[in-house]
Every structure is written in structure tokens, then in C-alpha cells.
Design an enzyme around this catalytic site. Sequence first.
Site, PDB file in Angstrom:
ATOM      1  CB  ALA A  61       2.051  -4.393  -9.237  1.00 29.68           C
ATOM      2  N   GLY A  97       0.080  -3.537  -3.761  1.00 28.92           N
ATOM      3  CA  GLY A  97      -0.158  -2.203  -4.271  1.00 28.92           C
ATOM      4  C   GLY A  97      -1.581  -1.736  -4.065  1.00 28.92           C
ATOM      5  CD  GLU A 135       2.704  -0.638  -1.632  1.00 24.06           C
ATOM      6  OE1 GLU A 135       3.812  -0.216  -1.290  1.00 24.06           O
ATOM      7  OE2 GLU A 135       2.515  -1.356  -2.621  1.00 24.06           O
ATOM      8  CD  GLU A 178       3.811  -5.792  -1.619  1.00 23.74           C
ATOM      9  OE1 GLU A 178       3.144  -4.905  -2.168  1.00 23.74           O
ATOM     10  OE2 GLU A 178       3.599  -6.166  -0.439  1.00 23.74           O
TER      11      GLU A 178
END
Length: 708
Positions: free
Chosen positions: A86, A132, A135, A156
Amino acid sequence: MPAASTAPYAERVTGVHPTDVEVPGLGTVLVLTLAPEDGSERPCTLGPAGLANVARAVADAGARAASSEVAAVVLTGTGRTFLAGADLHLIRSADHAAQVRELAEGGHEVVAAIADLPVPTLAHLNGSALGGGLELALACDYRTAVAGVRAIGLPETYLGLLPGWGGCTTLPRLVGPDTALTVIVDNPARNNRLLAAATAQEAGLVDAVLDVDGGPAAAVDWLRRVVTGEVAVERSSGDFTDEEWLAAVEARHPLAEAKAAGGAPAPARALKTVAASRTRTRAESFAVEDDALVDLVMTDQLRAGLYAFDLLTRRAKRPAGRPVDVGPREIGSVGVAGAGLMAGQLALLLARSLRVPVTMRDLDDERAERGLAAVHAQIDHAVTRGQLRPAEAEQLRPLLRVTTQLADLAGTDLVVEAVFEEPAVKQQVFAELEQVVGPQTVLATNTSALSVSDMAEHLAHPERVVGLHFFNPVAQMPLVEVVRAARTDDETYATAFAVAEACRKSAVAVADAPGFVVNRLLVRLLGEVLGALEEGTTVADADAALVPMGLPMGPFQLLQLVGPAVAEHVLVTLRENLGERYPDSPGLARVVAECRSFVLGEGRPSATSPVDPAVAELFGSRPLAEPRDAAGLLARVQKALAEETSLLLGEGVVGDVGDVDLAMMLGAGWPLHLGGLSPYLDRTGAAEDVTGSRFHEPGVASLPVDAT
């Protein structure tokens, strides 16, 4: 003066480029390549627009797969990055919870769409896959990685977030809760440890490691062999017991509790989220991740952490104060004045980094030879630990030599002084060096607190004297304070920055002032603790007082690590130069005189070394009727640090408060999750209490005033 508020941020949009590849025996494989829309080489990140691009591409892939137009889908990146996750700048600039929820839910929608594609899917990690980005890769059926990839992970919780695009849900089901929590909680707590491709394969995150020269074509061919049954992919059953989940979560509770006590709630929230995913559907678990992500993002702590991360990733690479119009001198050989422990560490670092001959000089043969032997032992140790290849070690050894003759330093382009911390001694060393080296030779001092200008005062060429304060241990500590003396010229200063950069250190420009930045602030902190002991604060209260700061170790472990004698010397020096706010400590003098220790146990102290309660008998020279308890001492330290930071800025020791924060994070281990020092002082109210204003406007390292 408060820093300016953050400017509006425009998303750097990531696009998706589809390519059909015809594969005999398989059919049409759709390759989706992530790349910046602006054509730059920056790492790809995802905000709302980028997520929409990926969502459209995945939806188109799904429609084509449903009509049998494509037999498989491959997702890959460009350059050295698969996907960096992100867009942290968007997260930092979000002022409404709805914006964060939109980003969280948008990521989950993309992840779910990838996972639900009706054909085999593969994520080919051509480069870094972080947060992300990983992910999205975990949503695919398979994952391959290029052999040279060294940055795979979920960082994170290091930043104050948690994996919010399915990581807390998907990874435990794929590799098991214990391995998943190693990636989600343990590795970020280990200074953000990331996985190389081979290690990621061992952990089960990656199914195959491919040749660096193969590119996406090799990944497509690997997928063909998997689909056609030529290659078998071994996976765990995914049926992990309740006992395994409970044990994995329970094992991390002490770490999460310690982090929470130090102001970092993310690891505990990640544990809770992973535990919740055990019994929930994918949609239910994704909703839990959404809630957790929103809660964490809409805090001052998270904004402070992202402010600090921005300093570490941007400012540290482009140090403020470095001369831009003048180039550095070339360094073809280096001298080191001294052959002690610090001198040996510096000599090895400079030889390894600059790849030039380095000559250490000491006063007699015994000390000189002992110093060279210590350097060779450092090389052997690095080889044993796998930090240095044997061939590289053999190339280094001839570059390092030792002498007792001052004249042997005559031809060097840089001499670094690393002798005893006494002004007169250092002045004498520089005076002697000036008699043998050329007028262009840069003379650098590794002093941690003394005046560089005073060392250069009586030299014929004071303009070529500069401070290069490396921190101990030299190989591990990432900071160098580059000290500009009163008459240091631009070419010398530029050379000092170039040396720090060659050594892969982050440099902070500082003016010549007592203690510079890190030691001035750290000794002020320790001085407040020692002063409280003199006034009757108990050792137990003093030990507990700074826990909420989340520092790498407590004050007593730090005093012992630095060395009580060194701490006393610097405290006395700063008291003489800066005044009585650096308190006198007869107790510390007694610790030194009686060879006592602040902690129990032998060897190098660590964060877990127990404090020796008996050391209290050495303090108490100025007892108060009501000495401070732990909370009172914490408030006292906070206000002291706010005062000292304000004075540093007012005196122009650094260009702005960002350099104070950068120096404290890199030189003192000040926690990133606190945002560095100044956001912490803003958040606790100490800055306004002492100076009448904050160091940062709301929104820079905290939530905007109108955040909802």
C-alpha cells in the site's frame, strides 16, 4: 519553530499491462505486469487508483478465464520490485477513517478476486514483495521468486500497522500459525528482518526459486510443468490444530506485551487478529483486518511512525547540509591515528568500504601489533559468521598495516584520529600529523563530544579538519555525525560525507557543539536518572520509569554498556561546557572508583541484564523529602529532552528537528514507532510545557486536528 504541515499528496498510480503468452500444452497464459503509470523506475505501490487498475485487470482475466480464453494467469512486476504494498504516503495523509477503510476493503476485494479466479494463478516475484505486495502474491495458487530477491516479508508491525490485505488470514492457513507469526510479528521486531528468496521457499511462502535470467518466461514454463503434472508442489495439509494456533499465539504474548508497554500496540493487535482468523470465514476474517487497520491508522502513534519511516528512507539517503556545489577529494589511502579497539574497527571499515590501503599508527610496537592482531581477529570472526567471504578476507588483509612511525602516514589522503578523549592529546596528535601529511590531507576526528574547532585552532590548515563521529560498534551502528568545525571548508566537509556514504552509513550534518546531538541528548537523559538517584529515587523506580519510552535497553544497562568511566567523563565534560542541567553525580564517580557494575552478570550487558539493586548504596548525596517515583522521573526526563532539543535547534547544531529524530533513531535506537524523539515529546505534552509550542504542526507526525 514547528515544522510545516504536510502538503496534499497525489497518488503515484500503478498500472497493469496484460500480455497473452501462448504456451504449448497449456494454452494462453495471461501475464499481468505491474508498472508505474508515469513510466518511472520507482517501486510500485497501491492506492485507490492503483487498486482499481488491478481490480479491472483481474476482473477481465476472470471473464476471459470463464469463457476459456485463458488457461492461467501470472502476476509479476518490473525492475527490482514485484510490489511494495500500500502507498504509505496516502495512509499518512488520510484524515478520515472512511479513507482508510476504503483502502483496506479495496485491497481485500482485489485479493479475494485473485483467489477466486477459476484458472491456476502464479505470482512471480521478480523483486521485492513487501506488505500488501506479498499479500497479493499469497492470494495466488503458486509463487515463484528470482534467486536474487532479498526482500520478501510483511513489515507492517514494524511500522505500527498490521497485514491488512489478507496476511493475517491467508498466511497462517498456508504455512501454519507459528511460521506465519514469525513473519508477521517476530521478524519485524528483529529490526525489520526480511526474507531472501531461498529462505522464503524454506518457510513455504515461495514454491520455487528460479534463475535470475529466466524472467517471466521461466515462471510461465514452471507453471506449465506444474499444471501438466511434470512438477509436484509440496504443501502442508493446512489442517493446523487448535493447540498449534494457541501455542503460536501464546509464545508471542511476552513480546507483544513488552512492545505495547513501550508504546507499540501493533504486534498485540496482529496477534489478536491472527488468532481470530482461526475460526472465521475468509470474509469475516477480512472484516476483522479492516477494523484493526482502521483503528491503528487513525492514531498519533502510527502517523509518528510513518513520519520516522519517511526520514529513514528519504532523508537518510540525501542528508541535509551536505555541500552540493563542491565535490569531495579522492581518497587513495587512509591513516588511522591509534590502534586501540575503536581505531581497529574504523580501520577495518574504511579498508573494506573504500578498498584502499589503511595504516594504523600507535606509539610502541606492542600496542601496534596488538591492534593489528585484533583487526585480523575481527576479519576471522566475520568469515566465521558468514558476513565476509574468505576470498574477500584475503583481499582485505594486505590493505591493513600498522606502524609506530608517524612518517608512514605522510602519503595518506585522509587520517582519522581515534585516540584518548582528552583535548590536549588530540591537539597534539593533529599538530604532529600536520608536520608530515600534505596540505590537502583531510584530518578527521572520531571524538564523541569534544570541540573539533579547538583541536584545529593552532593548525596551519584548520580548514581541512572535520569530525567523523562513528558510533560503537562501528560495523553495526548506521549513523555518522559529520561535524563542521568553525573553519572547515566545503571540500573537506563534502569529503567527510562521501566517506560516510562509502561506508554505507547515514550521515547527519551537525555543527561543532558539545556532545553534538546523540550524546548530548542521551547524557542529558542519563543525567536526569542519575540526578534522581542522588535525590533518593529508588533504583527500582528509576529502572521502571523509562519503560514507556520503548528504548532498546534501560538506563542502567545502557550506562554499563557505555562504560561507567566513559559516562562519567562525558557527563563531566558536558556539565563544564553546558552547565548545571547536566547534574553532578558523586554516585557515578563511586561506581567508577570502586569498579562496581550497574547490572548483574558477566560479559557485555544486554536489555535483559538484571539491575544490581545494591548499587543504590552508592547514591543519595542530595536526598529530597519526597523523591520522585517512576512517573515523576519519566515526566522529568521528557521535559529535559524537550528543553535540550529546543536548545539544539536554537543553537543551530542541526538544520531542523528532522535531523534530531534521524540521529536519535540511528545513533541511540530511539524507537521508530514513537516517530523519533520530537513527535514523542509533542504527543506527551512535554514540548509545549517547556517551550510553549510543538515541534511539529498537527498532521506532520500526528493526526490532523480535524481527523475523524
